[in-house]
Design a protein around this motif. Structure first.
Motif, PDB file in Angstrom:
ATOM      1  N   MET A   1       0.911  -1.350  -0.006  1.00  0.00           N
ATOM      2  CA  MET A   1      -0.050   0.056  -0.010  1.00  0.00           C
ATOM      3  C   MET A   1       0.791   1.218   0.140  1.00  0.00           C
ATOM      4  SD  MET A   1      -2.910   1.321  -0.190  1.00  0.00           S
ATOM      5  CE  MET A   1      -4.094  -0.061   0.101  1.00  0.00           C
ATOM      6  N   ARG A   2       1.941   1.032   0.760  1.00  0.00           N
ATOM      7  CA  ARG A   2       3.036   2.353   0.889  1.00  0.00           C
ATOM      8  C   ARG A   2       3.455   2.656  -0.770  1.00  0.00           C
ATOM      9  NH1 ARG A   2       6.164  -0.228   5.765  1.00  0.00           N
ATOM     10  NH2 ARG A   2       5.664  -2.160   4.432  1.00  0.00           N
ATOM     11  N   LEU A   3       3.576   1.694  -1.548  1.00  0.00           N
ATOM     12  CA  LEU A   3       4.062   1.972  -3.070  1.00  0.00           C
ATOM     13  C   LEU A   3       2.731   2.780  -3.859  1.00  0.00           C
ATOM     14  CD1 LEU A   3       6.478   2.039  -5.029  1.00  0.00           C
ATOM     15  CD2 LEU A   3       5.628  -0.454  -5.754  1.00  0.00           C
ATOM     16  N   ALA A   4       1.725   2.140  -3.454  1.00  0.00           N
ATOM     17  CA  ALA A   4       0.443   2.867  -4.147  1.00  0.00           C
ATOM     18  C   ALA A   4       0.205   4.326  -3.991  1.00  0.00           C
ATOM     19  CB  ALA A   4      -0.633   1.881  -3.769  1.00  0.00           C
ATOM     20  N   LEU A   5       0.308   4.520  -2.365  1.00  0.00           N
ATOM     21  CA  LEU A   5       0.068   5.971  -1.830  1.00  0.00           C
ATOM     22  C   LEU A   5       1.181   6.940  -2.441  1.00  0.00           C
ATOM     23  CD1 LEU A   5      -0.914   5.184   1.864  1.00  0.00           C
ATOM     24  CD2 LEU A   5      -2.417   5.830   0.100  1.00  0.00           C
ATOM     25  N   ILE A   6       2.263   6.517  -2.570  1.00  0.00           N
ATOM     26  CA  ILE A   6       3.326   7.349  -3.164  1.00  0.00           C
ATOM     27  C   ILE A   6       3.031   7.300  -4.875  1.00  0.00           C
ATOM     28  CG2 ILE A   6       5.938   7.313  -3.754  1.00  0.00           C
ATOM     29  CD1 ILE A   6       6.583   5.941  -1.219  1.00  0.00           C
ATOM     30  N   SER A   7       2.828   6.499  -5.306  1.00  0.00           N
ATOM     31  CA  SER A   7       2.263   6.535  -6.815  1.00  0.00           C
ATOM     32  C   SER A   7       1.062   7.616  -6.921  1.00  0.00           C
ATOM     33  CB  SER A   7       1.801   5.148  -7.338  1.00  0.00           C
ATOM     34  OG  SER A   7       2.695   4.161  -7.316  1.00  0.00           O
ATOM     35  N   MET A   8       0.082   7.673  -5.890  1.00  0.00           N
ATOM     36  CA  MET A   8      -0.733   8.789  -6.087  1.00  0.00           C
ATOM     37  C   MET A   8      -0.125  10.183  -5.838  1.00  0.00           C
ATOM     38  SD  MET A   8      -4.001   9.252  -3.653  1.00  0.00           S
ATOM     39  CE  MET A   8      -3.234  10.315  -2.408  1.00  0.00           C
ATOM     40  N   PHE A  32     -13.916   9.044 -12.560  1.00  0.00           N
ATOM     41  CA  PHE A  32     -14.788   7.944 -12.314  1.00  0.00           C
ATOM     42  C   PHE A  32     -14.020   6.639 -12.747  1.00  0.00           C
ATOM     43  CE2 PHE A  32     -17.880   4.896 -13.860  1.00  0.00           C
ATOM     44  CZ  PHE A  32     -18.698   4.734 -12.552  1.00  0.00           C
ATOM     45  N   ALA A  33     -13.515   6.885 -13.896  1.00  0.00           N
ATOM     46  CA  ALA A  33     -12.874   5.563 -14.361  1.00  0.00           C
ATOM     47  C   ALA A  33     -11.633   5.096 -13.517  1.00  0.00           C
ATOM     48  CB  ALA A  33     -12.598   5.816 -15.924  1.00  0.00           C
ATOM     49  N   ALA A  34     -10.863   6.086 -13.142  1.00  0.00           N
ATOM     50  CA  ALA A  34      -9.775   5.777 -12.180  1.00  0.00           C
ATOM     51  C   ALA A  34     -10.215   5.329 -10.774  1.00  0.00           C
ATOM     52  CB  ALA A  34      -9.016   7.124 -11.931  1.00  0.00           C
ATOM     53  N   SER A  35     -11.481   5.735 -10.314  1.00  0.00           N
ATOM     54  CA  SER A  35     -11.810   5.210  -9.118  1.00  0.00           C
ATOM     55  C   SER A  35     -12.240   3.661  -9.414  1.00  0.00           C
ATOM     56  CB  SER A  35     -13.035   6.043  -8.735  1.00  0.00           C
ATOM     57  OG  SER A  35     -12.702   7.469  -8.434  1.00  0.00           O
ATOM     58  N   VAL A  36     -12.969   3.405 -10.383  1.00  0.00           N
ATOM     59  CA  VAL A  36     -13.153   1.942 -10.767  1.00  0.00           C
ATOM     60  C   VAL A  36     -12.071   1.085 -10.695  1.00  0.00           C
ATOM     61  CG1 VAL A  36     -14.352   0.531 -12.402  1.00  0.00           C
ATOM     62  CG2 VAL A  36     -15.351   2.511 -11.570  1.00  0.00           C
ATOM     63  N   MET A  37     -10.889   1.499 -11.333  1.00  0.00           N
ATOM     64  CA  MET A  37      -9.870   0.902 -11.665  1.00  0.00           C
ATOM     65  C   MET A  37      -9.136   0.859 -10.215  1.00  0.00           C
ATOM     66  SD  MET A  37      -6.758   1.535 -14.125  1.00  0.00           S
ATOM     67  CE  MET A  37      -5.926   3.166 -13.760  1.00  0.00           C
ATOM     68  N   LEU A  38      -9.220   1.874  -9.473  1.00  0.00           N
ATOM     69  CA  LEU A  38      -8.553   1.824  -7.962  1.00  0.00           C
ATOM     70  C   LEU A  38      -9.433   0.586  -7.221  1.00  0.00           C
ATOM     71  CD1 LEU A  38      -7.540   4.740  -5.721  1.00  0.00           C
ATOM     72  CD2 LEU A  38      -8.974   3.084  -5.086  1.00  0.00           C
ATOM     73  N   ALA A  39     -10.689   0.672  -7.235  1.00  0.00           N
ATOM     74  CA  ALA A  39     -11.662  -0.134  -6.721  1.00  0.00           C
ATOM     75  C   ALA A  39     -11.328  -1.724  -7.115  1.00  0.00           C
ATOM     76  CB  ALA A  39     -13.045  -0.139  -6.702  1.00  0.00           C
ATOM     77  N   LEU A  40     -10.983  -1.869  -8.426  1.00  0.00           N
ATOM     78  CA  LEU A  40     -10.632  -3.193  -8.659  1.00  0.00           C
ATOM     79  C   LEU A  40      -9.388  -3.833  -8.277  1.00  0.00           C
ATOM     80  CD1 LEU A  40     -11.267  -5.536 -10.530  1.00  0.00           C
ATOM     81  CD2 LEU A  40     -10.322  -4.248 -12.300  1.00  0.00           C
ATOM     82  N   SER A  41      -8.283  -2.881  -8.162  1.00  0.00           N
ATOM     83  CA  SER A  41      -7.154  -3.084  -7.943  1.00  0.00           C
ATOM     84  C   SER A  41      -6.988  -3.655  -6.279  1.00  0.00           C
ATOM     85  CB  SER A  41      -6.127  -1.909  -7.882  1.00  0.00           C
ATOM     86  OG  SER A  41      -6.324  -0.890  -7.221  1.00  0.00           O
ATOM     87  N   LEU A  42      -8.037  -2.791  -5.355  1.00  0.00           N
ATOM     88  CA  LEU A  42      -7.944  -3.081  -4.204  1.00  0.00           C
ATOM     89  C   LEU A  42      -8.733  -4.507  -3.713  1.00  0.00           C
ATOM     90  CD1 LEU A  42      -8.875   0.362  -2.502  1.00  0.00           C
ATOM     91  CD2 LEU A  42      -6.567  -0.702  -2.437  1.00  0.00           C
ATOM     92  N   TRP A  67      -5.669   8.170 -10.501  1.00  0.00           N
ATOM     93  CA  TRP A  67      -6.759   8.780  -9.442  1.00  0.00           C
ATOM     94  C   TRP A  67      -6.007  10.036  -8.852  1.00  0.00           C
ATOM     95  CZ3 TRP A  67      -7.647  10.694  -4.823  1.00  0.00           C
ATOM     96  CH2 TRP A  67      -8.858  10.988  -4.418  1.00  0.00           C
ATOM     97  N   GLY A  68      -4.694   9.908  -8.491  1.00  0.00           N
ATOM     98  CA  GLY A  68      -4.151  11.220  -8.262  1.00  0.00           C
ATOM     99  C   GLY A  68      -4.320  12.316  -9.215  1.00  0.00           C
ATOM    100  N   PHE A  69      -3.876  11.795 -10.464  1.00  0.00           N
ATOM    101  CA  PHE A  69      -3.912  12.901 -11.431  1.00  0.00           C
ATOM    102  C   PHE A  69      -5.081  13.418 -11.869  1.00  0.00           C
ATOM    103  CE2 PHE A  69      -3.664  13.883 -16.028  1.00  0.00           C
ATOM    104  CZ  PHE A  69      -2.520  14.733 -16.191  1.00  0.00           C
ATOM    105  N   CYS A  70      -6.124  12.551 -12.029  1.00  0.00           N
ATOM    106  CA  CYS A  70      -7.665  13.020 -12.090  1.00  0.00           C
ATOM    107  C   CYS A  70      -8.186  13.828 -11.060  1.00  0.00           C
ATOM    108  CB  CYS A  70      -8.519  11.916 -12.483  1.00  0.00           C
ATOM    109  SG  CYS A  70      -7.881  10.796 -14.011  1.00  0.00           S
TER     110      CYS A  70
END
Length: 823
Positions: A1-8, A32-42, A67-70
């Motif tokens: 999760m740390r790497l994911a948060l840094i990616s955001m 919205f698309a990024a949120s769906v992709m984020l939920a899928l990854s989680l 998600w961070g970019f959008c």
């Protein structure tokens, strides 16, 4: 999760480098698309699949980055939605609104934030404005010199009717300089303006207070800050460091002088002279400790409170509340908000029992900060604060506290001494880790690192955080008989500390400066310090020092022989041009100046020279005495070594007296540097014998040439001087680039002069929507008719010209385009 948060966080940073934004509609769909992709990854992570682990991690990082970019795009679009219509710029307007910030004194005037409730056009019978305009603006109220009137005392929360003029946010754009436009965007201020004072107006048309206080939570907080500041200033009248006391209590740093900032920066303790993250953390810790002490003892009752709620949870809650109150005193400034978010995340982790890893908590706090403030990634304080904690975690100096069993056989004195020794040992080790660990980042952000910082911080951190700041806070809230001794004691301690810091800062070796490093230098040095700070047993840690050699020994760049480079700075309404040859540098004019604290020397030139690693100028030419050309000279001469000053100033002028060596500009003077020829064309010696000429007529006119091309710098010469040059030395005027005489005024740039010079490019150094209306349209047209391409600093920002076999032109705003420019 740390790497994911840094990616955001990286996704948010990536957005801030863009020149344009997606439209609001596309941004919402993309989020919205990024949120769906984020939920899928989680979901894939929670299912604990035994295959494709690397793929799941990669998908999670990409989804968080997107998600961070959008998200940052959407926030930016919302912030930019409110902007001033161009038709309203520089128009006489009538505004009714509320002062919603702490007013600060600035150059015989006041500056404050104003929330507009109603806006009318002053020239159309007071009709309401139907065009778009922002509701939150920054205003300056300067005393009218021609019609002197005492400025009123402004207080936060007051409702006023003001006559004003507004303009879009516009700041100076120079390489590695402060970006005023994005700072205003982050603060939610979408226009700036000035209050118009005119005693000739009818009473009903003059600026006037409508209500003494308009209640809201934000206004109440600002009024409390105002009251506390006034109490401190009354208790410490004319005290040298009353400004530091107000900075520590209410976060108001406006009155700290440039000389004081220079001392604080050179000794590396600037972060302490405000409501900093360290102070907020300290106050939260002290309050949490006190609450923990009383809660553990059930406030000396039989309530057995720790059995109802654990002491650790109550301490975390109390510390969070104390941090919130102290941040409110700072006016919820953005740096203070960052610290508050970090502490709230830690408090939440403690309360929920999920404080398993400090690195996880740090990454969560990092991500939370950028969600609430996507522009925080643009400021040095953001990276330094998180990097400092990260380095301590890496070196093992920060961890989850574990309970320690007390040894009853030890005497209290022995335990106290052992505890004190352990605290000092850990403090010294932590200071060493932070100092070494932040060297690459500090050089990347500032181009310098304080050598005396460990000594200065070892004394200043405990003194300011544990004694001076608490005394100042206590003195600001105690009743009058008790407040004065507390504030005076805090001031006395600060004065002694300032004397010690001044002594440290005066050493030539107090600061190590280099040009801003390239990316590979920074990354190599980062690897080096991580290698050096690695845990014991890591092989060959001392070799990490070798990786730091390139960044520490980085040298400033120069043109090659027979070439020269010119940089026309964006200094507003004024002039400043840096000329560089293979081994020499000359500065032509020093830009405008409003005071010793606010001028182009302190705000543009010295910061630029610092980031370039330039500590010495061979010559400074001050063309004439007007403040838009000489305003930064005194600060420049005080801030760096200058071998010689050339000018047309009178011999008793303060700038001349401050110079190490002075020479008057006279036609016929010339010299050669590294295959580049410098020649003074004006003024002629006889002009100094007459008092009839204005200062513009005395402007030093300098021509710079190599074997192929030339540049003509003219100052503010006017039609008479141009005519004299055309009639006396017409063949010497031909130049490829011309600095427009008098910023494009109608009094200069005559047809005959332009015909003699025949430039391919003409540079106009002038301020955005300046009151002189430079450059005049007819003058610009005159240049276009001879085929010269106009370059304007108010549009292009700083303009760089490289003279070799050809002339290469680059404009900062075009090469460093950001989505907030011109908005």
């Amino acid at each position: 999760m740390r790497l994911a948060l840094i990616s955001m966080v990286f996704g948010v940073w990536l957005l801030q480098q863009q020149s344009h934004l997606m439209t609001m509609k596309i941004a919402v769909i993309a989020l919205f698309a990024a949120s769906v992709m984020l939920a899928l990854s989680l979901w894939l992570t929670l299912t604990r699949l035994r295959f494709g682990g690397a793929l799941v991690i990669g998908l999670r990082c990409v989804s968080f980055l997107a998600w961070g970019f959008c998200w940052a795009t959407l926030i930016a679009q919302i912030a930019l939605h409110s902007e001033l219509a161009s038709e309203l710029e520089n128009q006489d307007l009538i505004a009714v609104g509320v002062i919603d910030s702490l007013p600060n004194h600035l150059n015989q005037g006041l500056v404050f934030n104003f929330r507009i409730e109603e806006l009318k056009n002053a020239g159309m019978g007071g009709r309401a404005i139907k065009l778009d305009y922002p509701r939150h603006v920054m205003l300056t109220w300067i005393a009218d010199i021609s019609h002197p009137v005492l400025l009123p005392e402004l207080k936060p929360g007051e409702r006023w009717r003001l006559n004003l003029r507004l303009k879009r946010v516009h700041g100076n754009a120079n390489p590695d300089g402060f970006d005023f436009e994005v700072w205003m965007l982050e603060q939610g201020l979408r226009a700036s303006g000035s209050v118009r004072s005119d005693t000739r107006q009818l009473d009903e048309n003059q600026n006037r207070r409508l209500e003494t206080f308009v209640w809201s939570v934000a206004n109440q907080v600002e009024r409390i800050r105002y009251v506390l500041r006034e109490r401190i200033l009354r208790a410490l009248p004319n005290a040298a460091f009353a400004n530091v006391m107000t900075a520590l209590v209410v976060g108001d740093q406006h009155d700290i002088t440039q000389a004081e900032w220079r001392v604080f920066n050179r000794t590396g303790i600037a972060h302490l002279v405000s409501i900093s993250g360290l102070h907020i953390t300290m106050v939260a810790g002290l309050f949490a400790g006190c609450l923990s002490f009383f809660w553990r003892r059930s406030f000396f009752t039989s309530a057995q409170l720790p059995l109802r709620i654990p002491t650790a949870k109550i301490a975390a809650l109390g510390g969070a509340i104390a941090a919130l109150a102290y941040v409110a005193l700072a006016g919820f400034g953005v740096p203070a908000q960052r610290t508050l978010v970090m502490l709230l995340v830690i408090a939440l982790a403690l309360w929920t029992g999920r404080m398993t890893s400090m690195s996880q908590v740090l990454c969560l706090a990092l991500a939370t900060v950028v969600v609430f403030d996507p522009w925080s990634v643009l400021w040095p304080g953001f990276w330094l604060s998180f990097a400092a904690v990260g380095v301590l975690i890496y070196a093992g100096k920060v961890s989850i506290p574990a309970p320690v069993e007390e040894v009853e056989t030890q005497s209290r004195l022995k335990k106290l001494l052992r505890g004190l020794f352990t605290t000092l040992q850990h403090g010294a080790r932590a200071q060493y880790v932070v100092t070494i660990g932040l060297v690459p980042l500090t050089l990347l952000l500032f181009g310098q690192v304080s050598i005396v910082s460990p000594i200065a911080n070892a004394i200043a951190i405990p003194l300011i955080s544990l004694i001076i700041a608490p005394l100042a806070l206590l003195g600001s809230v105690l009743p009058a008989p008790l407040s004065v001794p507390c504030l005076q004691l805090a001031h006395t301690l600060m004065a002694y500390l300032a004397h010690f810091l001044t002594y440290l800062s005066q050493s030539p070796m107090a600061v190590w400066s280099t040009p801003l490093p390239s990316g590979w230098m920074f990354l190599l040095a980062l690897v080096g310090v991580l290698w050096m700070l690695a845990p014991r047993g890591f092989p060959l840690r001392f070799l990490g020092v070798v990786c730091c050699f390139p960044i520490v020994l980085n040298l400033s760049t120069h043109p090659v022989s027979n070439e020269f480079r010119a940089t026309a700075f964006d200094v507003g309404q004024g002039s400043a041009v840096l000329i560089e040859t293979a081994s020499h540098r000359l500065l032509y004019d020093t830009g405008p100046g409003f005071s010793a604290e606010s001028n182009s020397g302190t705000r543009v030139l010295l910061p630029y020279f610092q980031t370039r690693g330039i500590h010495h100028l061979d010559r400074v030419v001050v063309s004439h005495a007007d403040s838009d050309h000489s305003g930064g000279a005194l600060s420049l001469l005080a801030g760096m070594a200058v071998d010689q000053l050339d000018s047309s100033l009178r011999l008793d002028h303060p700038i001349v007296l401050a110079a190490k060596k002075h020479q008057r500009c006279m036609a016929g003077q010339s010299w050669d540097w590294d295959g580049v020829h410098f020649e003074v064309l004006h003024p002629v010696p006889v002009i100094y014998t007459s008092d009839k000429w204005k200062t513009n007529a005395l402007s030093c006119t300098l021509k710079i040439s190599n074997q192929h091309h030339s540049l003509l710098l003219t100052g503010d010469i006017e039609a008479i001087q141009e005519d004299e040059l055309v009639n006396s030395i017409p063949t010497q005027l031909k130049s490829d680039v011309l600095l427009a005489p008098h910023h494009g005024s109608s009094t200069s740039s005559t047809a005959a002069f332009l015909d003699a010079v025949r430039p391919q490019w003409v540079v106009f150094q002038m301020g955005y929507l300046n009151r002189f209306h430079h450059p005049r349209p007819e003058v610009v047209q005159r240049y276009r008719e001879i085929g010269a391409l106009p370059l304007r600093t108010d549009i292009c920002g700083a303009i760089a010209l490289q003279f070799d076999v050809g002339v290469t032109v680059s404009a900062y705003r075009q090469e460093h385009v950001r989505y907030w420019y011109g908005r």
